[in-house]
Design a protein around this motif. Sequence first.
Motif, PDB file in Angstrom:
ATOM      1  N   TYR A 268      43.169  38.313  55.450  1.00  0.00           N
ATOM      2  CA  TYR A 268      42.771  39.134  54.532  1.00  0.00           C
ATOM      3  C   TYR A 268      41.337  39.684  54.763  1.00  0.00           C
ATOM      4  O   TYR A 268      40.616  39.247  55.699  1.00  0.00           O
ATOM      5  CB  TYR A 268      42.815  38.366  53.318  1.00  0.00           C
ATOM      6  N   SER A 269      41.197  40.996  54.181  1.00  0.00           N
ATOM      7  CA  SER A 269      39.628  41.438  54.436  1.00  0.00           C
ATOM      8  C   SER A 269      39.315  42.072  53.042  1.00  0.00           C
ATOM      9  O   SER A 269      40.017  42.387  52.260  1.00  0.00           O
ATOM     10  CB  SER A 269      40.111  42.839  55.258  1.00  0.00           C
ATOM     11  N   GLU A 270      37.923  41.855  52.877  1.00  0.00           N
ATOM     12  CA  GLU A 270      37.360  42.261  51.566  1.00  0.00           C
ATOM     13  C   GLU A 270      37.132  43.962  51.550  1.00  0.00           C
ATOM     14  O   GLU A 270      36.935  44.553  50.835  1.00  0.00           O
ATOM     15  CB  GLU A 270      35.791  41.757  52.032  1.00  0.00           C
ATOM     16  N   LYS A 271      37.368  44.449  53.189  1.00  0.00           N
ATOM     17  CA  LYS A 271      37.033  46.018  53.076  1.00  0.00           C
ATOM     18  C   LYS A 271      38.495  46.598  52.563  1.00  0.00           C
ATOM     19  O   LYS A 271      38.434  47.748  52.239  1.00  0.00           O
ATOM     20  CB  LYS A 271      36.652  46.351  54.403  1.00  0.00           C
ATOM     21  N   ARG A 273      41.623  45.955  50.453  1.00  0.00           N
ATOM     22  CA  ARG A 273      42.238  44.922  49.137  1.00  0.00           C
ATOM     23  C   ARG A 273      43.879  45.002  49.341  1.00  0.00           C
ATOM     24  O   ARG A 273      44.418  44.491  48.310  1.00  0.00           O
ATOM     25  CB  ARG A 273      41.806  45.612  47.883  1.00  0.00           C
ATOM     26  N   PHE A 274      44.247  45.774  50.098  1.00  0.00           N
ATOM     27  CA  PHE A 274      45.903  45.536  50.516  1.00  0.00           C
ATOM     28  C   PHE A 274      46.421  44.983  51.696  1.00  0.00           C
ATOM     29  O   PHE A 274      47.518  44.641  51.780  1.00  0.00           O
ATOM     30  CB  PHE A 274      46.440  46.916  50.381  1.00  0.00           C
ATOM     31  N   GLN A 275      45.370  44.481  52.267  1.00  0.00           N
ATOM     32  CA  GLN A 275      45.557  43.733  53.670  1.00  0.00           C
ATOM     33  C   GLN A 275      46.115  42.149  53.418  1.00  0.00           C
ATOM     34  O   GLN A 275      45.384  41.255  53.052  1.00  0.00           O
ATOM     35  CB  GLN A 275      44.565  43.506  54.465  1.00  0.00           C
ATOM     36  N   GLY A 276      47.496  42.079  53.307  1.00  0.00           N
ATOM     37  CA  GLY A 276      47.847  40.650  52.853  1.00  0.00           C
ATOM     38  C   GLY A 276      47.982  40.238  51.410  1.00  0.00           C
ATOM     39  O   GLY A 276      48.521  39.229  51.193  1.00  0.00           O
ATOM     40  N   ARG A 277      47.271  41.442  50.448  1.00  0.00           N
ATOM     41  CA  ARG A 277      47.408  40.917  49.145  1.00  0.00           C
ATOM     42  C   ARG A 277      47.282  42.370  48.386  1.00  0.00           C
ATOM     43  O   ARG A 277      47.172  43.390  48.994  1.00  0.00           O
ATOM     44  CB  ARG A 277      46.106  40.179  48.808  1.00  0.00           C
ATOM     45  N   PHE A 278      47.326  42.116  47.062  1.00  0.00           N
ATOM     46  CA  PHE A 278      47.007  43.254  46.106  1.00  0.00           C
ATOM     47  C   PHE A 278      46.353  42.681  44.791  1.00  0.00           C
ATOM     48  O   PHE A 278      47.136  41.601  44.574  1.00  0.00           O
ATOM     49  CB  PHE A 278      48.249  44.385  46.029  1.00  0.00           C
ATOM     50  N   ASP A 279      45.598  43.581  43.994  1.00  0.00           N
ATOM     51  CA  ASP A 279      45.369  43.165  42.819  1.00  0.00           C
ATOM     52  C   ASP A 279      46.067  44.019  41.953  1.00  0.00           C
ATOM     53  O   ASP A 279      46.228  45.123  42.234  1.00  0.00           O
ATOM     54  CB  ASP A 279      43.764  43.278  42.800  1.00  0.00           C
ATOM     55  N   LEU A 280      46.243  43.560  40.717  1.00  0.00           N
ATOM     56  CA  LEU A 280      46.755  44.333  39.483  1.00  0.00           C
ATOM     57  C   LEU A 280      46.235  44.429  38.135  1.00  0.00           C
ATOM     58  O   LEU A 280      45.703  43.005  37.963  1.00  0.00           O
ATOM     59  CB  LEU A 280      48.293  44.071  39.693  1.00  0.00           C
TER      60      LEU A 280
END
Length: 287
Positions: A268-271, A273-280
């Motif tokens: 995952y990367s803080e830069k 937000r879609f690397q291996g995850r996503f927020d909704l």
Amino acid sequence: MNLSQEIPLSVAPVSRAKIIAFYVIFYGCLAGIFIGTIQALLLTLSNYKPTWQDRVAPPGLSHTPRSDKAEVAFNVNDLESFLPYTKALKDFMAKYDEQWQTDKMKFEDCGEEAQEYKNRGDLESDVGIRKACRFSRSWLGPCSGLDDPYFGFKEGKPCFIVKLNRIVNFRPKPPTSNESIPDEAQPKVQPNVIPIFCTNRREEDAGKVGEVKYLGIGGGFPMQYYPYYGKLLHPHYLQPLVAIQFANLTMNTELRIECKVYGDNIDYSEKDRFQGRFDLKLTITNL
């Protein structure tokens, strides 16, 4: 007769011819060097994968429907408020209709249970075009759109279709330990599956997300669909999908939800937000 005036006139054509010849040879050499450099570069490139793929980040996690600001808000009593979301889902799922997967020269059955990687040969081999695994949208149950054209939105139980972005020759590795996995997500760990888990992002939303259903093969991304061989060798490839259905969300409040996939080679990367995850940001109203 003034010789000082006649000499330049007789020499000028010769000088111009020499200058023109010089520039023709000069630019001809530059063009030759440029073409030679390009040809040498092309000899180092592969037709099947990027040369510097070792710099490619782990796959991104994307979802449908989505908006520019990752905000999904609708009123269950207002069809127009969620119609754009259901249309996006309908359009996305259309290419997974079984009618497009009947050609046995292009597609093959890879099973409805999670299995190991499907051996389709090396990337740069003489095997040629690889067959794609079929993926039936019916495996997504109530989120398939086959029985419910509103994908749960009309009932306040919205579905989101999730996929891992394609990376040529990438083989995701299922987690081999539970150290990096939240306690509540550990029951989802199983062989040959990249698990996905969604939960509240903010502490104040704890208990408001409710039940989350994970629909698809093993509730995650099964290994037999990997690796992807690229558009040239895998033109009919279908990514495995996971349908996430929020079955009991708290109404009339904005919820921040985070979904993540877990694997030994997924970071995952803080830069990004879609690397291996996503927020909704999800808001459902019924007023």
